[in-house]
Design an enzyme around this catalytic site. Structure first.
Site, short mmCIF file in Angstrom:
data_model
loop_
_atom_site.label_atom_id
_atom_site.label_comp_id
_atom_site.label_asym_id
_atom_site.label_seq_id
_atom_site.Cartn_x
_atom_site.Cartn_y
_atom_site.Cartn_z
N ASN A 11 13.80 4.86 1.76
CA ASN A 11 12.60 5.30 1.04
C ASN A 11 11.82 4.07 0.59
O ASN A 11 12.16 3.42 -0.39
CB ASN A 11 13.04 6.14 -0.17
N TRP A 12 10.77 3.77 1.34
CA TRP A 12 10.01 2.54 1.07
C TRP A 12 9.04 2.68 -0.10
O TRP A 12 8.41 1.71 -0.50
CB TRP A 12 9.24 2.11 2.33
N LYS A 13 8.88 3.89 -0.59
CA LYS A 13 7.96 4.13 -1.71
C LYS A 13 6.57 3.52 -1.41
O LYS A 13 6.16 3.52 -0.26
CB LYS A 13 8.57 3.59 -3.01
N HIS A 99 11.17 14.36 -5.16
CA HIS A 99 11.62 13.07 -5.73
C HIS A 99 11.26 13.01 -7.22
O HIS A 99 10.18 13.44 -7.61
CB HIS A 99 10.98 11.91 -4.97
N GLU A 101 10.24 10.71 -9.00
CA GLU A 101 9.00 9.99 -9.31
C GLU A 101 7.79 10.90 -9.17
O GLU A 101 6.75 10.66 -9.79
CB GLU A 101 8.88 8.73 -8.41
N GLU A 168 20.25 12.36 -6.84
CA GLU A 168 19.83 11.08 -7.41
C GLU A 168 19.76 11.18 -8.93
O GLU A 168 18.79 11.74 -9.47
CB GLU A 168 18.43 10.69 -6.91
N GLY A 174 16.49 2.67 -9.35
CA GLY A 174 15.83 1.39 -9.63
C GLY A 174 16.39 0.60 -10.80
O GLY A 174 15.81 -0.40 -11.22
N SER A 211 19.99 3.22 -6.79
CA SER A 211 20.51 1.85 -6.82
C SER A 211 21.60 1.55 -5.80
O SER A 211 22.50 0.75 -6.06
CB SER A 211 21.02 1.50 -8.23
N GLY A 232 16.30 3.14 -1.86
CA GLY A 232 14.94 2.69 -2.18
C GLY A 232 14.81 1.19 -1.97
O GLY A 232 14.69 0.71 -0.84
#
Ligand code: PGA
Length: 250
Positions: A11-13, A99, A101, A168, A174, A211, A232
């Site tokens: 997941n490159w965000k 997600h 976020e 998650e 993160g 993480s 991520g």
């Protein structure tokens, strides 16, 4: 790991220019070796380079996914949105939905459910993210939260063949912090049990995210009933991603 493949969802965000395609070179080479033939890598870049990555991975076993989609699977007046048809047209096979976020900026389970149905109707595979926040964990509400997110997110979805349940813990994303392995194993066991009972399926795919990095992968890879990882930050660095994959298969 019960399933055939071990999944590594990158997941490159909101990271990556066009030249990020070059970050795939070493991973493409790695995937060709027999030792890693059971590694299924799915890159989820930003929309702007979705097509570039799709072109890059042609003739490899790597797949591409988007990081979200609009709930409508038809065209329409929705500025800034991309629907599941367009994602498929770009050549992607997966989409990350739910997600944290996006949930934290207002995406409800009701909306996630609509997005999931839209993406399923286009035969996309869904990386369906679920997870508790720290307060909920402290109050021992984790399993209740996960069940609730699943029931609402998958309302009226009967077939979960194309659903990957990505657990998650929000507080782990993160932060470099992960659950104690025994606790994670217990939570995954309860999650799996709930999904088996609810959907009467033997084909259940559970991923862990939060993480994941080259340091903790040796512990995480031993967690039973996990079919892979949603990665991520570490996935944006191809050497770290390769390290994670190699350690998983060692
Ligand atoms: P992280 O992100 O690996 O950087 O914690 C995981 C995710 O948000 O999917």
């Amino acid at each position: 790991m019960t399933n055939n493949y071990i999944y590594f969802i990158a997941n490159w965000k909101m990271f990556g220019f066009k030249n990020a395609v070059n970050h795939l070179n070493k991973v493409i080479t790695l995937c060709k070796t027999k030792k890693y033939s059971k590694a299924k890598i799915v890159y989820c870049p930003p929309y702007t380079i979705l097509s570039d990555l799709c072109r890059k991975i042609k003739k490899t076993k790597i797949d591409i996914g988007a990081q979200n989609c609009h709930e409508a699977n038809d065209f329409g007046a929705s500025t800034g949105s991309i629907n599941s048809k367009m994602i498929k047209d770009a050549g992607a096979k997966y989409v990350i939905l739910g997600h944290s976020e996006n949930r934290s900026s207002g995406e409800s389970s009701y909306l996630i459910n609509k997005k999931i149905k839209s993406a399923l109707s286009e035969k996309l595979k869904i990386i369906f993210c679920i997870g508790e926040n720290l307060e909920q964990r402290k109050k021992k509400q984790t399993i209740k939260i996960l069940k609730n997110q699943i029931l609402k997110g998958l309302k009226n979805v009967k077939n979960i063949k194309n659903i990957f349940f990505a657990y998650e813990p929000i507080w782990s994303i993160g932060t470099g912090r992960i659950l104690e392995i025994k606790q994670l194993e217990r939570d995954i066991y309860l999650l799996n049990k709930f999904i088996v009972n609810k959907y009467k399926s033997n084909d259940i795919k559970i991923l862990y995210g939060g993480s994941v990095n080259p340091k903790n992968i040796n512990d995480l890879k031993n967690v039973k009933l996990i079919n892979g990882f949603l990665i991520g930050k570490a996935s944006q660095n191809q050497n770290k991603l390769i390290d994670i994959i190699k350690k998983t298969f060692n």
